[in-house]
Design a protein around this motif. Structure first.
Motif, PDB file in Angstrom:
ATOM      1  N   CYS A 183     -23.141  38.673  34.496  1.00 29.75           N
ATOM      2  CA  CYS A 183     -22.020  38.256  33.538  1.00 29.75           C
ATOM      3  C   CYS A 183     -21.622  39.555  32.841  1.00 29.75           C
ATOM      4  O   CYS A 183     -20.468  39.506  32.368  1.00 29.75           O
ATOM      5  CB  CYS A 183     -22.554  36.942  32.583  1.00 29.75           C
ATOM      6  SG  CYS A 183     -22.775  35.575  33.580  1.00 29.75           S
ATOM      7  N   HIS A 184     -22.505  40.557  32.861  1.00 29.57           N
ATOM      8  CA  HIS A 184     -21.902  41.524  31.500  1.00 29.57           C
ATOM      9  C   HIS A 184     -21.762  42.878  32.625  1.00 29.57           C
ATOM     10  O   HIS A 184     -22.717  43.237  33.415  1.00 29.57           O
ATOM     11  CB  HIS A 184     -23.101  41.786  30.691  1.00 29.57           C
ATOM     12  CG  HIS A 184     -23.260  40.399  29.753  1.00 29.57           C
ATOM     13  ND1 HIS A 184     -22.665  40.556  28.444  1.00 29.57           N
ATOM     14  CD2 HIS A 184     -24.102  39.634  29.768  1.00 29.57           C
ATOM     15  CE1 HIS A 184     -22.683  39.426  27.875  1.00 29.57           C
ATOM     16  NE2 HIS A 184     -23.782  38.846  28.573  1.00 29.57           N
ATOM     17  N   PHE A 185     -21.058  43.892  31.941  1.00 30.19           N
ATOM     18  CA  PHE A 185     -21.088  45.170  32.633  1.00 30.19           C
ATOM     19  C   PHE A 185     -22.428  45.994  32.286  1.00 30.19           C
ATOM     20  O   PHE A 185     -22.544  46.550  33.181  1.00 30.19           O
ATOM     21  CB  PHE A 185     -19.733  45.983  32.063  1.00 30.19           C
ATOM     22  CG  PHE A 185     -18.385  45.451  32.727  1.00 30.19           C
ATOM     23  CD1 PHE A 185     -18.206  45.957  33.830  1.00 30.19           C
ATOM     24  CD2 PHE A 185     -17.331  44.781  31.953  1.00 30.19           C
ATOM     25  CE1 PHE A 185     -16.777  45.187  34.678  1.00 30.19           C
ATOM     26  CE2 PHE A 185     -16.214  44.150  32.903  1.00 30.19           C
ATOM     27  CZ  PHE A 185     -16.031  44.556  33.983  1.00 30.19           C
ATOM     28  N   ASN A 186     -22.775  45.942  31.257  1.00 29.77           N
ATOM     29  CA  ASN A 186     -23.902  46.422  30.830  1.00 29.77           C
ATOM     30  C   ASN A 186     -24.990  45.710  31.393  1.00 29.77           C
ATOM     31  O   ASN A 186     -25.295  44.514  31.093  1.00 29.77           O
ATOM     32  CB  ASN A 186     -24.135  46.352  29.445  1.00 29.77           C
ATOM     33  CG  ASN A 186     -25.503  46.913  28.985  1.00 29.77           C
ATOM     34  OD1 ASN A 186     -26.253  47.676  29.535  1.00 29.77           O
ATOM     35  ND2 ASN A 186     -25.979  46.934  27.602  1.00 29.77           N
ATOM     36  N   PRO A 187     -25.953  46.606  32.441  1.00 29.26           N
ATOM     37  CA  PRO A 187     -26.752  45.859  33.215  1.00 29.26           C
ATOM     38  C   PRO A 187     -27.981  45.306  32.329  1.00 29.26           C
ATOM     39  O   PRO A 187     -28.633  44.415  32.844  1.00 29.26           O
ATOM     40  CB  PRO A 187     -27.603  46.946  33.966  1.00 29.26           C
ATOM     41  CG  PRO A 187     -26.916  48.109  33.679  1.00 29.26           C
ATOM     42  CD  PRO A 187     -25.684  47.737  32.783  1.00 29.26           C
ATOM     43  N   ALA A 188     -28.001  45.737  31.034  1.00 38.00           N
ATOM     44  CA  ALA A 188     -29.105  45.104  30.170  1.00 38.00           C
ATOM     45  C   ALA A 188     -28.831  43.724  29.541  1.00 38.00           C
ATOM     46  O   ALA A 188     -29.191  43.483  28.978  1.00 38.00           O
ATOM     47  CB  ALA A 188     -29.572  46.015  29.161  1.00 38.00           C
ATOM     48  N   GLY A 189     -27.078  43.444  29.500  1.00 43.40           N
ATOM     49  CA  GLY A 189     -26.847  42.421  28.915  1.00 43.40           C
ATOM     50  C   GLY A 189     -26.075  42.779  27.565  1.00 43.40           C
ATOM     51  O   GLY A 189     -26.288  43.824  27.047  1.00 43.40           O
ATOM     52  N   GLY A 190     -25.255  41.599  27.069  1.00 43.13           N
ATOM     53  CA  GLY A 190     -24.680  42.070  26.016  1.00 43.13           C
ATOM     54  C   GLY A 190     -23.419  42.905  25.925  1.00 43.13           C
ATOM     55  O   GLY A 190     -23.084  43.597  27.029  1.00 43.13           O
ATOM     56  N   GLY A 191     -22.302  42.941  25.027  1.00 48.34           N
ATOM     57  CA  GLY A 191     -21.324  43.252  25.181  1.00 48.34           C
ATOM     58  C   GLY A 191     -20.279  42.797  26.069  1.00 48.34           C
ATOM     59  O   GLY A 191     -20.389  41.579  26.230  1.00 48.34           O
TER      60      GLY A 191
END
Length: 348
Positions: free
Chosen positions: A12-20
Protein backbone atom coordinates in the motif's frame (compact mmCIF):
# COMPACT_ATOMS: atom_id res chain seq x y z
CA UNK A 1 -4.58 -4.63 7.10
CA UNK A 2 -3.05 -7.92 8.30
CA UNK A 3 -6.66 -9.05 8.89
CA UNK A 4 -7.29 -8.85 5.16
CA UNK A 5 -4.15 -10.69 4.10
CA UNK A 6 -1.89 -7.69 3.45
CA UNK A 7 1.30 -8.82 5.17
CA UNK A 8 3.80 -6.41 3.57
CA UNK A 9 3.69 -2.61 3.91
CA UNK A 10 4.84 -2.25 0.28
CA UNK A 11 1.38 -3.47 -0.78
CA UNK A 12 0.00 0.00 0.00
CA UNK A 13 2.95 2.41 0.47
CA UNK A 14 5.67 3.66 -1.85
CA UNK A 15 8.07 3.40 1.09
CA UNK A 16 8.77 -0.37 1.39
CA UNK A 17 8.99 0.05 5.19
CA UNK A 18 5.47 1.54 5.29
CA UNK A 19 4.21 4.98 6.25
CA UNK A 20 3.97 8.08 4.13
CA UNK A 21 2.25 8.49 0.79
CA UNK A 22 0.04 5.67 -0.47
CA UNK A 23 0.31 3.94 -3.83
CA UNK A 24 -2.77 4.08 -6.10
CA UNK A 25 -3.65 0.58 -4.89
CA UNK A 26 -3.25 1.68 -1.27
CA UNK A 27 -5.52 4.65 -1.93
CA UNK A 28 -8.19 2.36 -3.36
CA UNK A 29 -8.02 0.19 -0.22
CA UNK A 30 -8.37 3.28 1.98
CA UNK A 31 -11.78 3.72 0.38
CA UNK A 32 -12.90 0.10 0.02
CA UNK A 33 -11.55 -1.45 3.25
CA UNK A 34 -10.35 1.24 5.65
CA UNK A 35 -13.03 3.96 5.68
CA UNK A 36 -16.66 3.86 6.81
CA UNK A 37 -18.04 6.04 3.99
CA UNK A 38 -16.72 7.22 0.63
CA UNK A 39 -17.89 8.37 -2.75
CA UNK A 40 -16.42 7.33 -6.08
CA UNK A 41 -12.95 8.79 -6.58
CA UNK A 42 -12.72 10.30 -3.09
CA UNK A 43 -9.58 8.31 -2.35
CA UNK A 44 -7.61 10.28 -4.96
CA UNK A 45 -5.49 13.35 -4.10
CA UNK A 46 -7.52 16.26 -2.66
CA UNK A 47 -10.64 14.14 -2.18
CA UNK A 48 -10.93 13.52 -5.90
CA UNK A 49 -10.98 17.23 -6.81
CA UNK A 50 -8.62 16.47 -9.70
CA UNK A 51 -9.76 14.46 -12.68
CA UNK A 52 -8.76 10.81 -12.86
CA UNK A 53 -6.23 11.58 -15.60
CA UNK A 54 -4.70 14.52 -13.71
CA UNK A 55 -4.52 12.43 -10.53
CA UNK A 56 -2.63 9.68 -12.32
CA UNK A 57 0.26 12.13 -12.92
CA UNK A 58 0.64 13.10 -9.24
CA UNK A 59 0.01 9.83 -7.41
CA UNK A 60 2.58 7.61 -9.13
CA UNK A 61 0.10 5.76 -11.29
CA UNK A 62 2.08 6.00 -14.52
CA UNK A 63 5.46 4.40 -15.17
CA UNK A 64 7.05 7.87 -15.05
CA UNK A 65 5.21 10.43 -12.95
CA UNK A 66 5.28 12.67 -9.89
CA UNK A 67 4.06 11.73 -6.43
CA UNK A 68 2.28 14.14 -4.09
CA UNK A 69 1.35 13.33 -0.50
CA UNK A 70 1.45 14.69 3.00
CA UNK A 71 0.22 14.50 6.58
CA UNK A 72 -1.34 17.02 8.95
CA UNK A 73 -1.74 16.02 12.60
CA UNK A 74 -3.10 18.05 15.52
CA UNK A 75 -2.77 16.44 18.92
CA UNK A 76 -3.89 17.10 22.47
CA UNK A 77 -1.87 15.43 25.22
CA UNK A 78 -3.08 15.25 28.82
CA UNK A 79 -0.97 14.00 31.71
CA UNK A 80 -2.13 13.98 35.32
CA UNK A 81 -1.04 12.52 38.66
CA UNK A 82 -0.96 13.65 42.28
CA UNK A 83 2.12 15.79 41.55
CA UNK A 84 1.55 17.05 37.99
CA UNK A 85 -1.33 18.14 35.78
CA UNK A 86 -0.60 19.41 32.29
CA UNK A 87 -2.47 19.65 29.03
CA UNK A 88 -1.21 20.76 25.64
CA UNK A 89 -2.83 21.15 22.22
CA UNK A 90 -0.40 21.64 19.33
CA UNK A 91 0.42 20.97 15.69
CA UNK A 92 2.29 17.68 15.85
CA UNK A 93 2.99 17.19 12.15
CA UNK A 94 2.69 19.30 9.01
CA UNK A 95 4.47 17.48 6.18
CA UNK A 96 4.41 17.64 2.41
CA UNK A 97 5.77 14.50 0.79
CA UNK A 98 6.95 14.83 -2.79
CA UNK A 99 8.48 12.33 -5.13
CA UNK A 100 9.12 11.20 -8.65
CA UNK A 101 9.03 7.78 -10.27
CA UNK A 102 11.01 6.73 -13.35
CA UNK A 103 11.22 3.10 -14.42
CA UNK A 104 12.66 1.18 -11.45
CA UNK A 105 13.77 4.27 -9.51
CA UNK A 106 11.76 6.17 -6.94
CA UNK A 107 12.72 9.42 -5.19
CA UNK A 108 10.84 10.58 -2.08
CA UNK A 109 11.41 13.56 0.20
CA UNK A 110 9.46 15.01 3.11
CA UNK A 111 9.46 18.70 3.99
CA UNK A 112 7.72 19.76 7.16
CA UNK A 113 7.61 20.95 10.70
CA UNK A 114 10.07 19.63 13.25
CA UNK A 115 9.34 20.28 16.92
CA UNK A 116 11.90 19.67 19.67
CA UNK A 117 12.24 20.97 23.22
CA UNK A 118 14.29 23.92 21.99
CA UNK A 119 13.33 24.49 18.36
CA UNK A 120 10.35 24.72 16.04
CA UNK A 121 11.51 24.72 12.45
CA UNK A 122 10.73 23.47 8.96
CA UNK A 123 13.20 21.30 7.10
CA UNK A 124 13.68 18.39 4.75
CA UNK A 125 13.69 15.42 7.09
CA UNK A 126 13.17 12.13 5.25
CA UNK A 127 14.81 11.84 1.83
CA UNK A 128 15.55 8.59 0.06
CA UNK A 129 16.08 6.95 -3.32
CA UNK A 130 14.46 3.51 -3.68
CA UNK A 131 15.62 1.20 -6.46
CA UNK A 132 13.53 -1.83 -7.34
CA UNK A 133 16.02 -4.63 -7.95
CA UNK A 134 13.40 -7.21 -8.95
CA UNK A 135 9.76 -7.98 -8.12
CA UNK A 136 10.73 -8.92 -4.56
CA UNK A 137 13.74 -6.80 -3.54
CA UNK A 138 14.40 -3.07 -3.10
CA UNK A 139 17.42 -0.97 -2.13
CA UNK A 140 16.81 2.25 -0.18
CA UNK A 141 19.52 4.88 0.34
CA UNK A 142 18.93 8.13 2.20
CA UNK A 143 17.55 9.42 5.48
CA UNK A 144 14.77 7.46 7.17
CA UNK A 145 13.91 5.24 10.12
CA UNK A 146 15.50 1.78 10.14
CA UNK A 147 12.82 -0.78 9.29
CA UNK A 148 12.68 -2.71 12.58
CA UNK A 149 9.80 -4.18 14.55
CA UNK A 150 6.34 -2.61 14.35
CA UNK A 151 6.51 0.50 12.17
CA UNK A 152 3.50 2.20 13.75
CA UNK A 153 2.62 5.89 14.15
CA UNK A 154 2.17 5.72 17.95
CA UNK A 155 5.67 6.95 18.79
CA UNK A 156 4.88 7.26 22.52
CA UNK A 157 5.15 3.47 22.79
CA UNK A 158 8.20 2.15 24.62
CA UNK A 159 9.03 -0.19 21.75
CA UNK A 160 9.50 2.93 19.58
CA UNK A 161 10.61 6.04 21.45
CA UNK A 162 12.45 4.37 24.36
CA UNK A 163 14.57 2.17 22.14
CA UNK A 164 16.00 4.54 19.54
CA UNK A 165 13.11 4.84 17.05
CA UNK A 166 11.47 8.09 18.15
CA UNK A 167 9.69 10.36 15.64
CA UNK A 168 12.76 12.57 14.99
CA UNK A 169 15.48 9.92 15.33
CA UNK A 170 16.21 9.56 11.62
CA UNK A 171 19.36 7.87 10.37
CA UNK A 172 21.38 8.13 7.19
CA UNK A 173 21.15 4.59 5.92
CA UNK A 174 21.41 2.05 3.17
CA UNK A 175 18.81 -0.70 3.48
CA UNK A 176 17.97 -3.80 1.46
CA UNK A 177 14.49 -5.30 1.82
CA UNK A 178 13.14 -8.45 0.19
CA UNK A 179 9.50 -9.55 0.51
CA UNK A 180 8.31 -13.02 -0.45
CA UNK A 181 5.08 -14.95 0.02
CA UNK A 182 6.11 -16.66 3.26
CA UNK A 183 9.01 -14.54 4.57
CA UNK A 184 10.72 -11.17 4.47
CA UNK A 185 14.28 -9.96 5.04
CA UNK A 186 15.74 -6.55 5.95
CA UNK A 187 19.44 -5.69 6.23
CA UNK A 188 20.96 -2.25 6.61
CA UNK A 189 23.75 0.00 7.82
CA UNK A 190 23.08 3.35 9.46
CA UNK A 191 24.73 6.34 11.09
CA UNK A 192 23.68 9.60 12.68
CA UNK A 193 22.67 12.39 10.25
CA UNK A 194 25.77 14.03 8.79
CA UNK A 195 25.16 17.35 10.58
CA UNK A 196 25.39 15.53 13.95
CA UNK A 197 28.42 13.33 13.28
CA UNK A 198 30.87 15.66 15.04
CA UNK A 199 29.11 15.06 18.36
CA UNK A 200 30.49 12.52 20.82
CA UNK A 201 27.22 10.56 20.84
CA UNK A 202 27.01 10.32 17.04
CA UNK A 203 26.39 6.66 16.27
CA UNK A 204 26.91 4.14 13.54
CA UNK A 205 25.64 0.60 13.28
CA UNK A 206 23.98 -2.18 11.34
CA UNK A 207 20.73 -4.15 11.66
CA UNK A 208 19.12 -7.36 10.45
CA UNK A 209 15.50 -8.50 10.48
CA UNK A 210 13.73 -11.64 9.39
CA UNK A 211 9.97 -12.29 9.22
CA UNK A 212 8.01 -15.49 8.73
CA UNK A 213 4.45 -15.43 7.34
CA UNK A 214 1.67 -18.00 7.68
CA UNK A 215 -1.57 -16.78 6.04
CA UNK A 216 -2.62 -13.71 8.12
CA UNK A 217 0.05 -14.21 10.77
CA UNK A 218 3.45 -12.52 10.66
CA UNK A 219 6.30 -13.17 13.11
CA UNK A 220 9.64 -11.39 13.13
CA UNK A 221 12.97 -11.13 14.94
CA UNK A 222 15.68 -8.49 14.60
CA UNK A 223 19.09 -7.39 15.85
CA UNK A 224 20.42 -3.80 15.92
CA UNK A 225 24.04 -2.99 16.79
CA UNK A 226 24.91 0.65 17.53
CA UNK A 227 28.25 2.20 18.51
CA UNK A 228 29.41 5.71 19.46
CA UNK A 229 32.35 7.33 21.25
CA UNK A 230 30.46 7.28 24.54
CA UNK A 231 28.26 4.15 24.37
CA UNK A 232 27.47 0.86 22.69
CA UNK A 233 24.00 -0.71 22.36
CA UNK A 234 22.82 -4.11 21.20
CA UNK A 235 19.09 -4.61 20.68
CA UNK A 236 17.44 -8.03 20.34
CA UNK A 237 13.80 -7.80 19.32
CA UNK A 238 10.77 -9.87 18.36
CA UNK A 239 7.37 -8.81 17.02
CA UNK A 240 4.15 -10.25 15.66
CA UNK A 241 1.16 -9.05 13.64
CA UNK A 242 -1.71 -11.51 13.96
CA UNK A 243 -4.88 -11.26 11.90
CA UNK A 244 -6.96 -13.34 14.28
CA UNK A 245 -10.11 -12.85 12.17
CA UNK A 246 -11.68 -10.26 9.86
CA UNK A 247 -12.53 -8.20 12.98
CA UNK A 248 -9.76 -9.00 15.47
CA UNK A 249 -6.01 -8.33 15.29
CA UNK A 250 -3.13 -8.40 17.75
CA UNK A 251 0.10 -6.43 17.34
CA UNK A 252 3.00 -6.89 19.75
CA UNK A 253 6.62 -5.75 19.80
CA UNK A 254 9.36 -6.20 22.40
CA UNK A 255 13.09 -5.98 22.72
CA UNK A 256 15.90 -6.45 25.17
CA UNK A 257 18.61 -3.83 24.95
CA UNK A 258 22.14 -4.18 26.27
CA UNK A 259 23.85 -0.84 26.89
CA UNK A 260 27.40 0.01 27.91
CA UNK A 261 27.94 3.67 28.76
CA UNK A 262 31.44 5.08 29.26
CA UNK A 263 32.30 4.99 32.94
CA UNK A 264 29.19 2.96 33.86
CA UNK A 265 28.50 -0.78 34.27
CA UNK A 266 26.72 -2.71 31.52
CA UNK A 267 22.91 -2.68 31.82
CA UNK A 268 20.02 -4.61 30.27
CA UNK A 269 16.67 -2.99 29.52
CA UNK A 270 13.26 -4.22 28.33
CA UNK A 271 10.77 -2.32 26.12
CA UNK A 272 7.48 -3.90 25.06
CA UNK A 273 4.16 -2.78 23.56
CA UNK A 274 0.96 -4.65 22.68
CA UNK A 275 -2.27 -3.61 20.97
CA UNK A 276 -5.41 -5.76 20.69
CA UNK A 277 -7.95 -4.28 18.29
CA UNK A 278 -11.53 -5.07 17.27
CA UNK A 279 -13.50 -3.58 14.36
CA UNK A 280 -17.25 -3.50 15.21
CA UNK A 281 -17.96 -1.91 11.84
CA UNK A 282 -15.79 -0.83 8.94
CA UNK A 283 -13.68 2.22 9.78
CA UNK A 284 -13.89 2.02 13.58
CA UNK A 285 -11.27 0.17 15.62
CA UNK A 286 -11.66 -0.28 19.38
CA UNK A 287 -8.40 -1.23 21.08
CA UNK A 288 -6.73 -2.23 24.34
CA UNK A 289 -3.13 -1.15 24.95
CA UNK A 290 -0.37 -2.49 27.18
CA UNK A 291 3.02 -0.78 27.31
CA UNK A 292 6.00 -1.58 29.55
CA UNK A 293 9.54 -0.29 29.84
CA UNK A 294 12.40 -0.84 32.26
CA UNK A 295 15.66 0.83 31.34
CA UNK A 296 17.68 -1.22 33.85
CA UNK A 297 16.43 -4.69 34.75
CA UNK A 298 18.49 -4.55 37.97
CA UNK A 299 16.69 -1.39 39.12
CA UNK A 300 12.89 -1.58 39.53
CA UNK A 301 12.84 2.20 39.92
CA UNK A 302 13.45 2.55 36.16
CA UNK A 303 10.24 0.71 35.19
CA UNK A 304 7.01 2.20 33.85
CA UNK A 305 3.78 0.51 32.83
CA UNK A 306 0.77 1.83 30.94
CA UNK A 307 -2.52 0.19 30.01
CA UNK A 308 -5.93 1.30 28.83
CA UNK A 309 -8.43 1.64 25.98
CA UNK A 310 -8.38 3.54 22.72
CA UNK A 311 -10.09 3.86 19.37
CA UNK A 312 -9.35 4.90 15.78
CA UNK A 313 -12.02 6.13 13.41
CA UNK A 314 -11.59 6.54 9.66
CA UNK A 315 -14.90 8.18 8.62
CA UNK A 316 -13.80 8.90 5.05
CA UNK A 317 -10.63 8.48 2.96
CA UNK A 318 -7.87 10.91 4.08
CA UNK A 319 -9.39 11.40 7.55
CA UNK A 320 -8.56 9.83 10.91
CA UNK A 321 -9.53 10.47 14.52
CA UNK A 322 -7.67 8.64 17.30
CA UNK A 323 -8.05 8.74 21.09
CA UNK A 324 -6.11 6.78 23.73
CA UNK A 325 -6.41 6.89 27.54
CA UNK A 326 -3.82 5.01 29.59
CA UNK A 327 -3.35 4.50 33.30
CA UNK A 328 0.33 5.01 34.03
CA UNK A 329 2.49 3.78 36.90
CA UNK A 330 6.02 5.11 37.22
CA UNK A 331 8.08 3.19 39.77
CA UNK A 332 10.55 6.07 40.23
CA UNK A 333 7.78 8.17 41.80
CA UNK A 334 5.52 5.35 43.02
CA UNK A 335 2.51 7.23 41.63
CA UNK A 336 -0.39 6.26 39.41
CA UNK A 337 -1.54 8.78 36.87
CA UNK A 338 -3.34 9.30 33.55
CA UNK A 339 -1.83 9.70 30.10
CA UNK A 340 -4.28 10.55 27.31
CA UNK A 341 -4.05 11.83 23.76
CA UNK A 342 -6.44 12.90 21.02
CA UNK A 343 -5.17 13.07 17.43
CA UNK A 344 -6.80 14.59 14.35
CA UNK A 345 -5.10 13.40 11.17
CA UNK A 346 -5.56 14.39 7.51
CA UNK A 347 -3.45 12.61 4.91
CA UNK A 348 -3.15 13.19 1.16
Amino acid sequence: MIRHGYVHCASCHFNPAGGGVLTPYGKSLSSEVLSTWSYKGEERVLQGALSKNASSWVQGEKESSFIVGGDLRYIQVHQESSSVRRRKWFLMQADAELGAKWKNLLFLTTFGQEKTANTDRYRFRKTAVVATVNESATLKVGRAHPNLGLMVSEHFLSSRSDSGLGPLEYKDLAEVQANFETFGIVAGVEQSPYELRSQSNAERGFYLQGEYIVENYKFGVHYWNRRADTFSKDRYGAHALLGLSKRWALLTDGQFQQQLQSGSPRTWGLFASTKLTYEPFQGLWVSAWLDYSQRDLDDNGTSRQRFGPGFQFFPRPHMELQAIWLKENNKSTGQWGDYALLTLHYYL
